[in-house]
Motif scaffolding. Structure first.
Motif, PDB file in Angstrom:
ATOM      1  N   ALA A  75      88.037  29.836  69.041  1.00 47.57           N
ATOM      2  CA  ALA A  75      87.101  28.901  69.666  1.00 47.57           C
ATOM      3  C   ALA A  75      86.679  29.413  71.034  1.00 47.57           C
ATOM      4  CB  ALA A  75      87.736  27.518  69.775  1.00 47.57           C
ATOM      5  N   LEU A  76      87.721  29.935  71.756  1.00 45.65           N
ATOM      6  CA  LEU A  76      87.370  30.493  73.072  1.00 45.65           C
ATOM      7  C   LEU A  76      86.429  31.677  72.918  1.00 45.65           C
ATOM      8  CD1 LEU A  76      90.851  30.341  74.857  1.00 45.65           C
ATOM      9  CD2 LEU A  76      88.855  28.882  75.287  1.00 45.65           C
ATOM     10  N   SER A 103      84.603  32.177  70.361  1.00 43.59           N
ATOM     11  CA  SER A 103      83.327  31.644  69.893  1.00 43.59           C
ATOM     12  C   SER A 103      82.526  31.088  71.052  1.00 43.59           C
ATOM     13  CB  SER A 103      83.566  30.558  68.844  1.00 43.59           C
ATOM     14  OG  SER A 103      84.238  31.117  67.747  1.00 43.59           O
ATOM     15  N   LYS A 104      83.286  30.360  71.914  1.00 34.53           N
ATOM     16  CA  LYS A 104      82.583  29.823  73.082  1.00 34.53           C
ATOM     17  C   LYS A 104      82.032  30.957  73.957  1.00 34.53           C
ATOM     18  CE  LYS A 104      85.165  25.506  73.416  1.00 34.53           C
ATOM     19  NZ  LYS A 104      86.104  24.700  74.228  1.00 34.53           N
ATOM     20  N   GLU A 105      82.947  31.967  74.142  1.00 33.57           N
ATOM     21  CA  GLU A 105      82.508  33.106  74.975  1.00 33.57           C
ATOM     22  C   GLU A 105      81.352  33.829  74.310  1.00 33.57           C
ATOM     23  OE1 GLU A 105      82.404  35.566  78.248  1.00 33.57           O
ATOM     24  OE2 GLU A 105      83.501  33.694  77.930  1.00 33.57           O
ATOM     25  N   LYS A 108      79.453  32.555  72.071  1.00 38.13           N
ATOM     26  CA  LYS A 108      78.285  31.675  72.092  1.00 38.13           C
ATOM     27  C   LYS A 108      77.585  31.739  73.437  1.00 38.13           C
ATOM     28  CE  LYS A 108      76.946  26.925  71.080  1.00 38.13           C
ATOM     29  NZ  LYS A 108      77.428  25.573  70.734  1.00 38.13           N
ATOM     30  N   ARG A 109      78.477  31.722  74.469  1.00 44.34           N
ATOM     31  CA  ARG A 109      77.889  31.814  75.796  1.00 44.34           C
ATOM     32  C   ARG A 109      77.137  33.121  75.961  1.00 44.34           C
ATOM     33  NH1 ARG A 109      78.995  34.131  80.389  1.00 44.34           N
ATOM     34  NH2 ARG A 109      80.907  35.040  79.567  1.00 44.34           N
ATOM     35  N   GLU A 153      81.925  29.445  63.261  1.00 43.27           N
ATOM     36  CA  GLU A 153      82.061  28.029  63.664  1.00 43.27           C
ATOM     37  C   GLU A 153      82.251  27.130  62.452  1.00 43.27           C
ATOM     38  OE1 GLU A 153      78.714  27.050  65.982  1.00 43.27           O
ATOM     39  OE2 GLU A 153      79.428  28.049  67.807  1.00 43.27           O
TER      40      GLU A 153
END
Length: 552
Positions: free
Chosen positions: A409-410, A412-414, A416-417, A545
């Motif tokens: 998730a991190l 993915s978040k990273e 994604k970011r 995701e």
């Protein structure tokens, strides 16, 4: 002396059956025996010392008669039967049973006889009193009431109440038994002789107790009265009322009684009082009345004299016997109480033992159940432990997966970011490229326009040059192989040099434009490739995701 001679000397005998209220006895009597000899034999057999109350009664021609003591038995008018039957009964009654009846056997015989007279309705008794008397009779027969032993129906075969009372009230046998038992339960601790004495003390207060009734008449033609003889005196009753006498003569107020054939005369002690005469139906009846009067009067006078040595001894023995029996009864009552307490204690111990055995059985069953439960729990514990291990493993895996998902998730978040950043960069680049493209397009358009203008100027210059050349060098038109450029150092002026320079600038400009176009195309291609890479990266992040959402 021979045996045959001995047999001849043996006295001749006759058989007698004596019937008491509750037993029968047979005796062999000598031919010469008087009534007293037989009576004494019966009394000895019964162990009876208070003989003056009793007599031997027999029935002849439907009339009850008493055996005379002073005459031979066989000389009297007795039934001709073998054996001869006599009834041993109370002939005279005491005034106060508790004071006069000394022996227990005497009390018992009186109790049985009075009880039979009440049941046979020879003595009238109220229904309430019959129930109370029945309860004392039950106490004398069965002892203390015990609800565990004396169950309902235990009096079913006992005759306790007169038929008149049973007919008078429409009650079932169970109801009568319940009433009797209610009184019976109150007599706990009363001995048999005491219960029988209590019975007699109640019975002696009844109006018809101890009274012998005879039909009489005050003249020779009518029998309209009843004469009663008892321990207190002589009483005259109406024919239909045996309870309340019309006239009474106490023994203390009678001076003389005389009997002459069927006539009987009573002379009061008061000489001024009227002499009472009456007639009976038979001479035998008259003699029987006279005999009962003499016997009752003798007992009446005897009670009022100092007791003889024999009576005093009997009373002393009776007191000692009562005291001994009282102590014995107390001892028995105490022993009975102790036995009952011991039985209760035993029952309690047995109950407690049974309870403990039951508790032990239940404990054993509980222990077995506990062992089974323990084994089951151990098995469950093992299963639970395995499940716990599995769950711990699953939890560890889940934790690892969670950490991985968190990392993912991190990431993915990273990513994604970064993707968003790249998208923004791509958008900026796209915007820049669009702007650059527009600018370059505009520049290209300007360049194209400049090129067009330059070419147009070049054409115009060439045309002008041609025109000039053609005007200045007309022969060159004839010689087309001639090129003015071949001798431009010599033949052309500054204007022609400028034209050549202009042509060189145009070529350079055209080359730069082409180079710029190729750079633009290359940059466009690279931008498209970058956009494709960004799209593929965005698609991969979306798939990750979705997979992460399925795990969660």
């Amino acid at each position: 002396m021979s045996i045959r001679g001995l047999k001849k000397k043996q006295p001749k005998t006759f058989k007698v059956r004596v019937i008491t209220v509750d037993a029968e006895m047979e005796f062999s009597c000598e031919m010469k025996w008087k009534g007293k000899d037989l009576f004494d034999l019966v009394c000895r057999a019964l162990g009876l010392r208070e003989t003056w109350f009793f007599g031997l009664q027999y029935t002849i021609k439907g009339m009850c008669t008493w055996l005379k003591m002073d005459k031979k038995v066989l000389d009297q008018e007795i039934p001709k039967e073998d054996p001869i039957s006599f009834h041993f009964l109370a002939k005279f009654y005491p005034e106060k049973v508790e004071e006069e009846l000394l022996q227990e056997i005497t009390q018992h015989l009186f109790f049985l006889q009075v009880k039979k007279q009440i049941l046979d309705e020879e003595i009238y008794c109220s229904p309430e009193a019959t129930v109370l008397l029945a309860s004392y009779a039950v106490q004398a027969k069965y002892g203390d009431y015990d609800p565990n032993f004396h169950e309902p129906g235990f009096l079913a075969h006992d005759e306790l109440l007169p038929k008149r009372v049973l007919r008078q009230y429409q009650l079932t046998a169970e109801m009568w038994e319940e009433k009797i038992t209610a009184w019976y339960a109150e007599h706990r601790g009363i001995a048999r002789d005491e219960a029988e004495m209590n019975y007699l003390k109640i019975a002696q207060d009844l109006e018809m107790y101890g009274v012998n009734y005879f039909p009489i008449a005050q003249n020779k033609n009518h029998t309209d009265l009843l004469l009663g003889v008892d321990a207190k005196g002589i009483h005259i009753y109406s024919i239909n009322n045996r309870f309340s006498p019309n006239k009474s003569f106490e023994w203390s107020s009678i001076r003389n009684i005389s009997c002459s054939e069927k006539e009987l005369t009573i002379k009061p002690l008061d000489k001024k009082a009227e002499v009472f005469k009456f007639f009976s139906s038979q001479l035998k009846v008259n003699k029987l009345i006279f005999q009962l009067c003499i016997g009752n009067h003798d007992l009446f006078m005897r009670r009022r004299k100092v007791d003889s040595i024999e009576i005093q001894q009997m009373k002393a023995q009776a007191r000692e016997e009562k005291a001994r029996k009282k102590m014995e009864n107390q001892r028995l009552a105490r022993e009975k109480q102790l036995r009952e307490e011991a039985e209760r204690a035993k029952e309690e111990l047995e109950r407690r033992l049974f309870q403990l055995e039951d508790e032990a059985r239940q404990a054993n069953e509980a222990l077995l159940r506990s062992q089974e439960a323990a084994e089951l729990l151990a098995e469950k514990a093992q299963i639970a432990e395995e499940e716990a291990k599995l769950l711990a493993q699953n939890a560890a895996e889940a934790e690892q997966e969670r950490q991985r998902l968190e990392i993912t998730a991190l990431k993915s978040k990273e990513e994604k970011r970064l993707m968003e950043q790249k998208m923004r960069e791509a958008e900026l680049i796209a915007v820049k490229l669009v702007k650059e493209s527009d600018r370059r397009a505009k520049e290209a358009e300007h360049l194209k326009q400049d090129l067009h203008e330059a070419r147009e100027a070049e054409r115009k210059a060439k045309q002008k040059l041609f025109d000039i050349t053609r005007l200045n060098y007309p022969h060159m038109a004839k010689y087309p192989q001639y090129s003015p450029g071949d001798s431009r150092d010599a033949n052309f002026d500054k204007g022609s040099i400028k034209l050549d320079l202009k042509d060189i600038d145009l070529k350079r400009l055209s080359f730069e434009i082409e180079r710029e176009r190729l750079d633009y195309l290359e940059n466009s291609r690279k931008f498209e490739d970058r956009l494709k890479e960004l799209k593929s990266e965005i698609h991969a992040l979306k798939l990750e995701e979705k997979q992460a959402g399925l795990y969660n």
